[in-house]
Design a protein around this motif. Structure first.
Motif, PDB file in Angstrom:
ATOM      1  N   PRO A  21       0.816  -1.217   0.000  1.00  0.00           N
ATOM      2  CA  PRO A  21       0.000   0.000   0.000  1.00  0.00           C
ATOM      3  C   PRO A  21       0.854   1.272   0.000  1.00  0.00           C
ATOM      4  O   PRO A  21       0.471   2.276  -0.563  1.00  0.00           O
ATOM      5  N   ALA A  22       2.016   1.216   0.628  1.00  0.00           N
ATOM      6  CA  ALA A  22       2.877   2.390   0.660  1.00  0.00           C
ATOM      7  C   ALA A  22       3.392   2.745  -0.728  1.00  0.00           C
ATOM      8  O   ALA A  22       3.630   3.912  -1.037  1.00  0.00           O
ATOM      9  N   MET A  23       3.572   1.733  -1.577  1.00  0.00           N
ATOM     10  CA  MET A  23       4.088   1.979  -2.913  1.00  0.00           C
ATOM     11  C   MET A  23       3.006   2.451  -3.873  1.00  0.00           C
ATOM     12  O   MET A  23       3.322   2.945  -4.950  1.00  0.00           O
ATOM     13  N   GLU A  54      11.835   8.730 -12.758  1.00  0.00           N
ATOM     14  CA  GLU A  54      12.371   7.494 -12.186  1.00  0.00           C
ATOM     15  C   GLU A  54      13.101   7.764 -10.878  1.00  0.00           C
ATOM     16  O   GLU A  54      12.954   7.026  -9.903  1.00  0.00           O
ATOM     17  N   LEU A  55      13.883   8.826 -10.846  1.00  0.00           N
ATOM     18  CA  LEU A  55      14.629   9.166  -9.638  1.00  0.00           C
ATOM     19  C   LEU A  55      13.679   9.563  -8.502  1.00  0.00           C
ATOM     20  O   LEU A  55      13.893   9.182  -7.344  1.00  0.00           O
ATOM     21  N   ASP A  56      12.648  10.315  -8.834  1.00  0.00           N
ATOM     22  CA  ASP A  56      11.653  10.687  -7.820  1.00  0.00           C
ATOM     23  C   ASP A  56      10.931   9.453  -7.279  1.00  0.00           C
ATOM     24  O   ASP A  56      10.665   9.348  -6.083  1.00  0.00           O
ATOM     25  N   TYR A  57      10.624   8.509  -8.169  1.00  0.00           N
ATOM     26  CA  TYR A  57       9.961   7.274  -7.762  1.00  0.00           C
ATOM     27  C   TYR A  57      10.853   6.462  -6.822  1.00  0.00           C
ATOM     28  O   TYR A  57      10.399   5.957  -5.793  1.00  0.00           O
ATOM     29  N   THR A  58      12.123   6.364  -7.173  1.00  0.00           N
ATOM     30  CA  THR A  58      13.069   5.631  -6.340  1.00  0.00           C
ATOM     31  C   THR A  58      13.171   6.263  -4.962  1.00  0.00           C
ATOM     32  O   THR A  58      13.176   5.567  -3.936  1.00  0.00           O
ATOM     33  N   GLU A  59      13.225   7.591  -4.927  1.00  0.00           N
ATOM     34  CA  GLU A  59      13.295   8.291  -3.645  1.00  0.00           C
ATOM     35  C   GLU A  59      12.019   8.070  -2.839  1.00  0.00           C
ATOM     36  O   GLU A  59      12.067   7.859  -1.622  1.00  0.00           O
ATOM     37  N   VAL A  61       9.877   5.488  -2.956  1.00  0.00           N
ATOM     38  CA  VAL A  61       9.835   4.126  -2.461  1.00  0.00           C
ATOM     39  C   VAL A  61      10.818   3.947  -1.300  1.00  0.00           C
ATOM     40  O   VAL A  61      10.504   3.339  -0.287  1.00  0.00           O
ATOM     41  N   ARG A  62      12.013   4.494  -1.449  1.00  0.00           N
ATOM     42  CA  ARG A  62      13.008   4.404  -0.388  1.00  0.00           C
ATOM     43  C   ARG A  62      12.483   5.048   0.882  1.00  0.00           C
ATOM     44  O   ARG A  62      12.607   4.503   1.973  1.00  0.00           O
ATOM     45  N   THR A  63      11.878   6.226   0.736  1.00  0.00           N
ATOM     46  CA  THR A  63      11.341   6.921   1.892  1.00  0.00           C
ATOM     47  C   THR A  63      10.209   6.141   2.553  1.00  0.00           C
ATOM     48  O   THR A  63      10.139   6.045   3.773  1.00  0.00           O
ATOM     49  N   LYS A  64       9.321   5.572   1.746  1.00  0.00           N
ATOM     50  CA  LYS A  64       8.189   4.828   2.294  1.00  0.00           C
ATOM     51  C   LYS A  64       8.631   3.542   2.977  1.00  0.00           C
ATOM     52  O   LYS A  64       8.115   3.176   4.032  1.00  0.00           O
ATOM     53  N   LEU A  65       9.602   2.841   2.380  1.00  0.00           N
ATOM     54  CA  LEU A  65      10.016   1.555   2.933  1.00  0.00           C
ATOM     55  C   LEU A  65      10.960   1.707   4.119  1.00  0.00           C
ATOM     56  O   LEU A  65      10.856   0.980   5.100  1.00  0.00           O
ATOM     57  N   LEU A  66      11.916   2.628   4.033  1.00  0.00           N
ATOM     58  CA  LEU A  66      12.899   2.783   5.081  1.00  0.00           C
ATOM     59  C   LEU A  66      12.534   3.858   6.096  1.00  0.00           C
ATOM     60  O   LEU A  66      13.081   3.886   7.193  1.00  0.00           O
TER      61      LEU A  66
END
Length: 68
Positions: A21-23, A54-59, A61-66
């Motif tokens: 859900p976070a993603m 793509e870079l914004d998406y990676t950031e 996801v990283r923020t949501k997961l970590l």
């Protein structure tokens, strides 16, 4: 026995493949960003805008997961 193992692997891979859900928010933002990037006229600027998405998406996801 082999059929049960294969079935278990298929079920587990399906559970793992379901997006968290976070993603979901990150993926929606990515789609909106791609839409905005697609409206850019120049090929290279459009390509750079897509890369920025793509870079914004990676950031995201990283923020949501970590949580960092």
């Amino acid at each position: 026995m082999v059929k049960k193992i294969v079935l278990t692997l298929v079920v587990l891979s399906g559970v793992v493949a379901v997006p968290l859900p976070a993603m979901a928010g990150c993926t929606t933002t990515l789609a909106d960003c791609y839409y905005a990037a697609a409206k850019v006229d120049s090929f290279w600027y459009r390509w750079a805008a897509g890369l920025d998405c793509e870079l914004d998406y990676t950031e995201c996801v990283r923020t949501k997961l970590l949580g960092v």
